[in-house]
Write a protein that holds these residues in place. Structure first.
Motif, short mmCIF file in Angstrom:
data_model
loop_
_atom_site.label_atom_id
_atom_site.label_comp_id
_atom_site.label_asym_id
_atom_site.label_seq_id
_atom_site.Cartn_x
_atom_site.Cartn_y
_atom_site.Cartn_z
N GLU A 1 0.53 -1.42 0.21
CA GLU A 1 -0.08 0.47 0.31
C GLU A 1 0.90 1.24 0.23
N VAL A 2 1.00 1.97 -1.57
CA VAL A 2 1.84 3.12 -1.31
C VAL A 2 1.09 4.44 -1.32
N PRO B 1 -3.55 13.55 -1.51
CA PRO B 1 -3.22 12.10 -1.01
C PRO B 1 -4.58 11.49 -1.59
N TYR B 2 -3.51 10.28 -1.81
CA TYR B 2 -4.18 9.01 -2.51
C TYR B 2 -3.06 7.81 -2.09
N GLN B 3 -4.02 6.50 -2.13
CA GLN B 3 -3.35 5.63 -1.39
C GLN B 3 -3.62 4.51 -2.53
N VAL B 4 -2.66 3.46 -2.99
CA VAL B 4 -3.11 3.01 -3.61
C VAL B 4 -2.51 1.48 -3.35
N ALA B 5 -3.27 0.67 -3.51
CA ALA B 5 -3.46 -0.94 -2.91
C ALA B 5 -2.57 -1.48 -4.17
N VAL B 6 -1.14 -1.74 -4.55
CA VAL B 6 -1.00 -2.81 -5.45
C VAL B 6 -0.50 -4.54 -5.17
N ARG C 1 -2.25 -5.53 -10.17
CA ARG C 1 -3.69 -4.22 -9.92
C ARG C 1 -2.85 -3.16 -9.38
N GLY C 2 -3.65 -1.96 -9.86
CA GLY C 2 -3.25 -0.97 -8.91
C GLY C 2 -4.88 -0.08 -8.79
N ARG C 3 -5.30 -0.47 -7.38
CA ARG C 3 -5.97 0.22 -7.28
C ARG C 3 -6.44 1.53 -5.47
N VAL C 4 -6.79 3.01 -6.28
CA VAL C 4 -6.70 3.99 -6.22
C VAL C 4 -7.37 4.31 -4.70
N ARG C 5 -7.16 5.33 -4.04
CA ARG C 5 -8.27 5.70 -3.06
C ARG C 5 -8.32 7.25 -2.54
#
Length: 137
Positions: free
Chosen positions: A11-12, A86-91, A106-110
């Motif tokens: 998670e970045v 700011p955003y978080q990306v679960a990769v 896959r990257g999911r941006v929140r």
């Protein structure tokens, strides 16, 4: 046949500071970014070059004595990203169930409130150089 499980890599944070966005836009042939402009649609994909993400993917390839070759990508957008937020990306990644020599990343941006903004998929070939005789160049 059920869908293969995804394995979380990291998670970045995705920083969208104006200078980073302007540099990305210029690198991909865009014009200068004005204050208040949206983030270029493919900017979130840059998290794949982060050391913790790239290192994990390179480890998957190394297990097969292969290198990573990006073949294709897909994007699904629900909300545009905004400069300076700011955003978080679960990769995460999974094996391609149809091809043993492929993986899908896959990257999911929140956003900061946890709202899903976009998702991207990258099809990656685990390329193995099968030549071992040293013949030819």
């Amino acid at each position: 046949m059920s869908e293969p499980d995804w394995t979380l890599i990291a998670e970045v944070e995705l920083a969208t500071a104006p200078d980073r966005i302007a540099a990305f836009a210029a690198a991909v042939g865009g014009t200068g970014m004005e204050a208040g402009d949206h983030v270029p649609a493919t900017f979130a994909f840059t998290v794949l070059s982060r050391p913790e993400v790239l290192g994990a993917l390179e480890s998957v390839a190394a297990d097969r004595s292969a290198v990573l070759v990006h073949q294709a990508q897909q994007f699904r957008y629900e909300h545009a990203l905004e400069v300076g937020r700011p955003y978080q990306v679960a990769v995460d990644w999974r094996r391609n169930p149809d091809r043993d020599d492929r993986i899908v990343v896959r990257g999911r941006v929140r956003d900061a409130a946890g709202r899903h903004c976009q998702e991207f998929l990258a099809d990656i070939v685990l390329f193995q150089n099968r030549r071992t005789d040293g013949a030819g160049s």
